[in-house]
Design a protein around this motif. Structure first.
Motif, PDB file in Angstrom:
ATOM      1  N   SER A   4      -3.841  -9.136   6.543  1.00 10.99           N
ATOM      2  CA  SER A   4      -4.651  -9.553   5.313  1.00 10.99           C
ATOM      3  C   SER A   4      -5.907 -10.099   5.757  1.00 10.99           C
ATOM      4  O   SER A   4      -6.995 -10.056   4.995  1.00 10.99           O
ATOM      5  CB  SER A   4      -3.960 -10.926   4.860  1.00 10.99           C
ATOM      6  N   GLU A  24       2.320   8.475   4.929  1.00 14.19           N
ATOM      7  CA  GLU A  24       2.534   7.245   4.445  1.00 14.19           C
ATOM      8  C   GLU A  24       2.843   6.142   5.640  1.00 14.19           C
ATOM      9  O   GLU A  24       2.213   5.084   5.576  1.00 14.19           O
ATOM     10  CB  GLU A  24       3.613   7.076   3.257  1.00 14.19           C
ATOM     11  N   ARG A  28       0.868   2.888   6.590  1.00 15.25           N
ATOM     12  CA  ARG A  28       1.344   1.599   6.546  1.00 15.25           C
ATOM     13  C   ARG A  28       1.525   0.975   7.933  1.00 15.25           C
ATOM     14  O   ARG A  28       1.197  -0.113   8.311  1.00 15.25           O
ATOM     15  CB  ARG A  28       2.937   1.589   5.995  1.00 15.25           C
ATOM     16  N   ARG A  31      -2.143  -0.365   8.552  1.00 11.21           N
ATOM     17  CA  ARG A  31      -2.502  -1.638   7.793  1.00 11.21           C
ATOM     18  C   ARG A  31      -1.759  -2.738   8.161  1.00 11.21           C
ATOM     19  O   ARG A  31      -2.271  -3.852   8.030  1.00 11.21           O
ATOM     20  CB  ARG A  31      -1.986  -1.169   6.243  1.00 11.21           C
ATOM     21  N   ARG A  51      -0.261  10.186  -3.785  1.00 12.34           N
ATOM     22  CA  ARG A  51       0.620   9.331  -3.032  1.00 12.34           C
ATOM     23  C   ARG A  51      -0.351   8.270  -2.454  1.00 12.34           C
ATOM     24  O   ARG A  51       0.006   7.043  -2.468  1.00 12.34           O
ATOM     25  CB  ARG A  51       1.415   9.884  -2.071  1.00 12.34           C
ATOM     26  N   THR A  53      -3.432   7.353  -2.894  1.00  9.83           N
ATOM     27  CA  THR A  53      -4.285   6.618  -4.155  1.00  9.83           C
ATOM     28  C   THR A  53      -3.163   5.691  -4.673  1.00  9.83           C
ATOM     29  O   THR A  53      -3.708   4.514  -4.919  1.00  9.83           O
ATOM     30  CB  THR A  53      -4.690   7.631  -5.053  1.00  9.83           C
ATOM     31  N   GLN A  54      -2.121   6.093  -4.986  1.00  8.85           N
ATOM     32  CA  GLN A  54      -1.075   4.970  -5.374  1.00  8.85           C
ATOM     33  C   GLN A  54      -0.984   3.883  -4.496  1.00  8.85           C
ATOM     34  O   GLN A  54      -0.762   2.786  -5.131  1.00  8.85           O
ATOM     35  CB  GLN A  54       0.253   5.642  -5.746  1.00  8.85           C
ATOM     36  N   MET A  55      -0.692   4.005  -3.421  1.00 11.03           N
ATOM     37  CA  MET A  55      -0.571   3.226  -2.404  1.00 11.03           C
ATOM     38  C   MET A  55      -1.708   2.016  -2.263  1.00 11.03           C
ATOM     39  O   MET A  55      -1.773   0.853  -2.308  1.00 11.03           O
ATOM     40  CB  MET A  55      -0.430   3.777  -0.993  1.00 11.03           C
ATOM     41  N   GLU A  57      -3.817   1.377  -4.893  1.00 11.36           N
ATOM     42  CA  GLU A  57      -3.702   0.667  -5.919  1.00 11.36           C
ATOM     43  C   GLU A  57      -2.945  -0.696  -5.779  1.00 11.36           C
ATOM     44  O   GLU A  57      -3.345  -1.850  -6.334  1.00 11.36           O
ATOM     45  CB  GLU A  57      -3.345   1.441  -7.115  1.00 11.36           C
ATOM     46  N   ALA A  58      -2.193  -0.716  -4.877  1.00 12.75           N
ATOM     47  CA  ALA A  58      -1.216  -1.851  -4.702  1.00 12.75           C
ATOM     48  C   ALA A  58      -1.731  -2.712  -3.249  1.00 12.75           C
ATOM     49  O   ALA A  58      -0.897  -3.678  -3.006  1.00 12.75           O
ATOM     50  CB  ALA A  58       0.078  -1.554  -4.664  1.00 12.75           C
ATOM     51  N   ASP A  59      -2.619  -2.358  -2.957  1.00 11.32           N
ATOM     52  CA  ASP A  59      -2.979  -2.773  -1.521  1.00 11.32           C
ATOM     53  C   ASP A  59      -4.700  -2.779  -1.375  1.00 11.32           C
ATOM     54  O   ASP A  59      -5.409  -1.757  -1.198  1.00 11.32           O
ATOM     55  CB  ASP A  59      -2.523  -1.952  -0.275  1.00 11.32           C
ATOM     56  N   ALA A  60      -5.281  -4.159  -1.345  1.00 17.50           N
ATOM     57  CA  ALA A  60      -6.778  -4.163  -1.478  1.00 17.50           C
ATOM     58  C   ALA A  60      -7.345  -3.868   0.080  1.00 17.50           C
ATOM     59  O   ALA A  60      -8.426  -3.634   0.034  1.00 17.50           O
ATOM     60  CB  ALA A  60      -6.938  -5.787  -1.779  1.00 17.50           C
TER      61      ALA A  60
END
Length: 258
Positions: A4, A24, A28, A31, A51, A53-55, A57-60
């Motif tokens: 974070s 993916e 991950r 990250r 896929r 881009t979708q990840m 959207e949920a991860d700044a």
């Protein structure tokens, strides 16, 4: 748990072209170790752009840059470098999207870069039984040429793409000439950065080659890419001859200062 705390100077930069199912997992893993992580999708046609881009959207802490067509690894990295420099980042750790590189070592490589910001931190691969012997033996040839072209400034491995680069000199080198846009990026980058006086620091890092059954994907083509490397080293040898007096002087000064 994704990392974070966001760095304002160092980011992870992952070029990606039709990477298969490992991408993916790779993202991950990166990250979990670092924030921010950027992926440059180099004209992929396998659905990975959607896929990823979708990840994001949920991860700044994850950003995905999608290039409209395939331009090559070096071109994808340059696109990421230019955007990173625009936002004030100074260093980028590059790693492949196919799971071969060790995400767990990202913090160690970044810490080494912070301790020596003018240097480039180069992964020195440690192969296991999964490595194709033809490629392991073949890279020794490229490493030999790269060390000659830099008068043995200390490049541990010229082809391993798990590295931390200072952004400004690398982007300047790439903008100055039209090469380094495809498979020739990794070895040409370290040679030309050595010519600019960027010191290499080598850290051991494992590399894993996955089989097709494990989700491994390789875009390496022996004939095409070895021809590309041969042409690259011919260019670099010409540049080496022109720079030889400067390189000799730099090496002598370096030895005298020890």
């Amino acid at each position: 748990m994704p990392s974070s705390h966001a760095s304002s100077t160092h980011l992870v930069l992952i070029p990606s072209y039709n990477p298969g199912v490992k991408v993916e997992e790779t993202v991950r893993g990166a990250r979990e170790q670092w924030n921010p992580v950027w992926v440059v999708v180099d004209g992929s046609t396998d659905g990975s752009a959607e896929r990823l881009t979708q990840m994001a959207e949920a991860d700044a802490g994850l950003r995905v840059i999608v290039l409209p067509e395939n331009r090559g690894k070096g071109a994808a990295i340059l696109a990421g470098l230019e955007e990173a420099a625009r936002l004030g980042f100074t260093h980028a750790l590059t790693m492949d999207s196919d799971g071969q590189h060790p995400a767990a070592l990202i913090p160690r490589f970044m810490e080494s870069s912070r301790a020596a910001p003018d240097a480039m931190i180069l992964g020195r691969p440690r192969f296991d039984a999964s490595a194709p012997q033809l490629r392991v033996q073949g890279r020794r040839i490229s490493n030999g040429w790269a060390n000659l072209e830099t008068l043995w400034m200390g490049i541990g491995d010229s082809l391993y793409g798990f590295r931390v680069y200072p952004i400004a000199p690398l982007a300047a080198v790439m903008r100055s000439q039209p090469f380094m846009r495809r498979f020739d990026f990794d070895p040409e980058a370290v040679v030309r950065l050595c010519w600019r006086g960027v010191r290499p620091i080598n850290l051991d890092a494992p590399v894993r080659y996955f089989t097709a059954e494990e989700g491994g994907v390789s875009h390496f083509q022996y004939g095409r890419d070895n021809l590309l490397l041969t042409w690259m080293h011919l260019r670099l040898l010409a540049g080496f001859v022109l720079r030889l007096p400067l390189l000799v002087c730099r090496r002598l000064m370096g030895l005298a200062s020890r």
